[in-house]
Design a protein around this motif. Structure first.
Motif, PDB file in Angstrom:
ATOM      1  N   GLU A 172       3.822   4.670  -0.927  1.00  0.00           N
ATOM      2  CA  GLU A 172       5.159   4.624  -1.515  1.00  0.00           C
ATOM      3  C   GLU A 172       5.226   5.143  -2.950  1.00  0.00           C
ATOM      4  O   GLU A 172       6.302   5.483  -3.427  1.00  0.00           O
ATOM      5  CB  GLU A 172       5.700   3.192  -1.438  1.00  0.00           C
ATOM      6  N   LYS A 173       4.114   5.170  -3.648  1.00  0.00           N
ATOM      7  CA  LYS A 173       4.020   5.669  -5.026  1.00  0.00           C
ATOM      8  C   LYS A 173       5.133   5.125  -5.933  1.00  0.00           C
ATOM      9  O   LYS A 173       5.902   5.898  -6.526  1.00  0.00           O
ATOM     10  CB  LYS A 173       4.001   7.177  -5.052  1.00  0.00           C
ATOM     11  N   PRO A 174       5.224   3.789  -6.071  1.00  0.00           N
ATOM     12  CA  PRO A 174       6.299   3.227  -6.897  1.00  0.00           C
ATOM     13  C   PRO A 174       6.188   3.577  -8.384  1.00  0.00           C
ATOM     14  O   PRO A 174       7.170   3.436  -9.114  1.00  0.00           O
ATOM     15  CB  PRO A 174       6.168   1.714  -6.676  1.00  0.00           C
ATOM     16  N   ILE A 175       5.031   4.064  -8.823  1.00  0.00           N
ATOM     17  CA  ILE A 175       4.895   4.476 -10.224  1.00  0.00           C
ATOM     18  C   ILE A 175       4.424   5.924 -10.334  1.00  0.00           C
ATOM     19  O   ILE A 175       3.811   6.321 -11.322  1.00  0.00           O
ATOM     20  CB  ILE A 175       3.964   3.524 -11.020  1.00  0.00           C
ATOM     21  N   GLY A 176       4.743   6.696  -9.326  1.00  0.00           N
ATOM     22  CA  GLY A 176       4.430   8.124  -9.369  1.00  0.00           C
ATOM     23  C   GLY A 176       2.935   8.388  -9.407  1.00  0.00           C
ATOM     24  O   GLY A 176       2.173   7.823  -8.634  1.00  0.00           O
ATOM     25  N   GLU A 177       2.515   9.222 -10.347  1.00  0.00           N
ATOM     26  CA  GLU A 177       1.126   9.667 -10.412  1.00  0.00           C
ATOM     27  C   GLU A 177       0.255   8.846 -11.366  1.00  0.00           C
ATOM     28  O   GLU A 177      -0.896   9.201 -11.612  1.00  0.00           O
ATOM     29  CB  GLU A 177       1.079  11.143 -10.811  1.00  0.00           C
ATOM     30  N   ILE A 178       0.781   7.774 -11.905  1.00  0.00           N
ATOM     31  CA  ILE A 178      -0.027   6.930 -12.797  1.00  0.00           C
ATOM     32  C   ILE A 178      -1.154   6.315 -11.976  1.00  0.00           C
ATOM     33  O   ILE A 178      -0.909   5.733 -10.910  1.00  0.00           O
ATOM     34  CB  ILE A 178       0.841   5.847 -13.469  1.00  0.00           C
ATOM     35  N   PRO A 179      -2.410   6.445 -12.440  1.00  0.00           N
ATOM     36  CA  PRO A 179      -3.542   5.899 -11.687  1.00  0.00           C
ATOM     37  C   PRO A 179      -3.471   4.375 -11.578  1.00  0.00           C
ATOM     38  O   PRO A 179      -3.124   3.690 -12.533  1.00  0.00           O
ATOM     39  CB  PRO A 179      -4.766   6.310 -12.514  1.00  0.00           C
ATOM     40  N   VAL A 180      -3.802   3.883 -10.379  1.00  0.00           N
ATOM     41  CA  VAL A 180      -3.847   2.443 -10.134  1.00  0.00           C
ATOM     42  C   VAL A 180      -5.244   2.089  -9.643  1.00  0.00           C
ATOM     43  O   VAL A 180      -5.761   2.708  -8.705  1.00  0.00           O
ATOM     44  CB  VAL A 180      -2.810   2.007  -9.074  1.00  0.00           C
ATOM     45  N   ASP A 181      -5.865   1.115 -10.305  1.00  0.00           N
ATOM     46  CA  ASP A 181      -7.139   0.564  -9.866  1.00  0.00           C
ATOM     47  C   ASP A 181      -6.885  -0.850  -9.391  1.00  0.00           C
ATOM     48  O   ASP A 181      -5.938  -1.503  -9.837  1.00  0.00           O
ATOM     49  CB  ASP A 181      -8.152   0.552 -11.022  1.00  0.00           C
ATOM     50  N   TYR A 182      -7.751  -1.307  -8.516  1.00  0.00           N
ATOM     51  CA  TYR A 182      -7.577  -2.632  -7.929  1.00  0.00           C
ATOM     52  C   TYR A 182      -8.858  -3.437  -8.120  1.00  0.00           C
ATOM     53  O   TYR A 182      -9.948  -2.887  -8.081  1.00  0.00           O
ATOM     54  CB  TYR A 182      -7.281  -2.511  -6.427  1.00  0.00           C
ATOM     55  N   LYS A 183      -8.667  -4.737  -8.318  1.00  0.00           N
ATOM     56  CA  LYS A 183      -9.816  -5.626  -8.307  1.00  0.00           C
ATOM     57  C   LYS A 183      -9.405  -6.904  -7.602  1.00  0.00           C
ATOM     58  O   LYS A 183      -8.215  -7.248  -7.562  1.00  0.00           O
ATOM     59  CB  LYS A 183     -10.351  -5.890  -9.707  1.00  0.00           C
ATOM     60  N   GLU A 184     -10.389  -7.579  -7.036  1.00  0.00           N
ATOM     61  CA  GLU A 184     -10.105  -8.832  -6.351  1.00  0.00           C
ATOM     62  C   GLU A 184      -9.693  -9.879  -7.364  1.00  0.00           C
ATOM     63  O   GLU A 184     -10.285 -10.006  -8.422  1.00  0.00           O
ATOM     64  CB  GLU A 184     -11.325  -9.308  -5.573  1.00  0.00           C
ATOM     65  N   SER A 185      -8.668 -10.617  -7.010  1.00  0.00           N
ATOM     66  CA  SER A 185      -8.141 -11.654  -7.885  1.00  0.00           C
ATOM     67  C   SER A 185      -8.792 -12.993  -7.573  1.00  0.00           C
ATOM     68  O   SER A 185      -9.058 -13.312  -6.417  1.00  0.00           O
ATOM     69  CB  SER A 185      -6.629 -11.773  -7.693  1.00  0.00           C
ATOM     70  N   GLY A 186      -8.980 -13.764  -8.632  1.00  0.00           N
ATOM     71  CA  GLY A 186      -9.450 -15.125  -8.462  1.00  0.00           C
ATOM     72  C   GLY A 186      -8.291 -16.083  -8.270  1.00  0.00           C
ATOM     73  O   GLY A 186      -8.487 -17.293  -8.216  1.00  0.00           O
ATOM     74  N   GLY A 187      -7.091 -15.580  -8.203  1.00  0.00           N
ATOM     75  CA  GLY A 187      -5.911 -16.413  -8.027  1.00  0.00           C
ATOM     76  C   GLY A 187      -4.932 -16.199  -9.152  1.00  0.00           C
ATOM     77  O   GLY A 187      -5.205 -15.481 -10.106  1.00  0.00           O
ATOM     78  N   ILE A 188      -3.807 -16.849  -9.053  1.00  0.00           N
ATOM     79  CA  ILE A 188      -2.768 -16.739 -10.081  1.00  0.00           C
ATOM     80  C   ILE A 188      -3.264 -17.423 -11.343  1.00  0.00           C
ATOM     81  O   ILE A 188      -3.788 -18.530 -11.305  1.00  0.00           O
ATOM     82  CB  ILE A 188      -1.457 -17.364  -9.593  1.00  0.00           C
ATOM     83  N   MET A 189      -3.105 -16.744 -12.480  1.00  0.00           N
ATOM     84  CA  MET A 189      -3.543 -17.308 -13.763  1.00  0.00           C
ATOM     85  C   MET A 189      -2.658 -18.498 -14.130  1.00  0.00           C
ATOM     86  O   MET A 189      -1.457 -18.459 -13.944  1.00  0.00           O
ATOM     87  CB  MET A 189      -3.470 -16.264 -14.867  1.00  0.00           C
ATOM     88  N   THR A 190      -3.299 -19.530 -14.642  1.00  0.00           N
ATOM     89  CA  THR A 190      -2.585 -20.708 -15.110  1.00  0.00           C
ATOM     90  C   THR A 190      -3.005 -20.952 -16.560  1.00  0.00           C
ATOM     91  O   THR A 190      -4.040 -20.453 -17.000  1.00  0.00           O
ATOM     92  CB  THR A 190      -2.946 -21.953 -14.283  1.00  0.00           C
TER      93      THR A 190
END
Length: 137
Positions: A114-132
């Protein structure tokens, strides 16, 4: 150089570069600074830092985070709740998303398609959960 000196140099470069400054980070005991202006690389290096040329400004990257958040809010669960954190990635000149590992592939595929931010690079990492607040102490 000690960390306080590197942080002070980063602040000085941020001010000197103005809109051309994207972000600074410390890696292997050295200050690294990304910029959108090739001309500013010499200013960065003269200050004793390592310069990195990137395509997108800090403002564009922060706007991209807002766009990803809007995009996420329109998704169905579990994707809607899968992205837990959004950060600038000065090394790639893009953003990094912390994503629930069970939804990582789905989120990555949707964003790639879907490219919601066009050509801006996106990296992914596994989350440890929602920050509190407790998690940040």
């Amino acid at each position: 150089m000690d960390q306080d000196t590197l942080l002070q140099t980063n602040d000085q470069l941020s001010e000197a570069l103005g809109d051309d400054y994207v972000q600074g980070w410390i890696k292997d005991g050295k200050l690294n600074v990304s910029t959108t202006s090739e001309e500013q690389l010499s200013t960065i290096e003269e200050a004793g830092a390592v310069g990195h040329l990137v395509q997108f400004s800090s403002e564009e990257l922060r706007s991209a985070i807002s766009e990803i958040m809007k995009w996420q809010s329109k998704q169905e669960n579990p994707v809607r709740n899968a992205i837990h954190a959004y950060t600038l990635n000065p090394e790639t000149g893009g953003i990094t998303l912390s994503v629930d590992k069970s939804q990582l592939e789905a989120v990555e595929k949707l964003i790639d398609d879907e490219k919601p931010i066009g050509e801006i690079p996106v990296d992914y990492k596994e989350s440890g959960g929602i920050m509190t607040p407790a998690a940040t102490q």
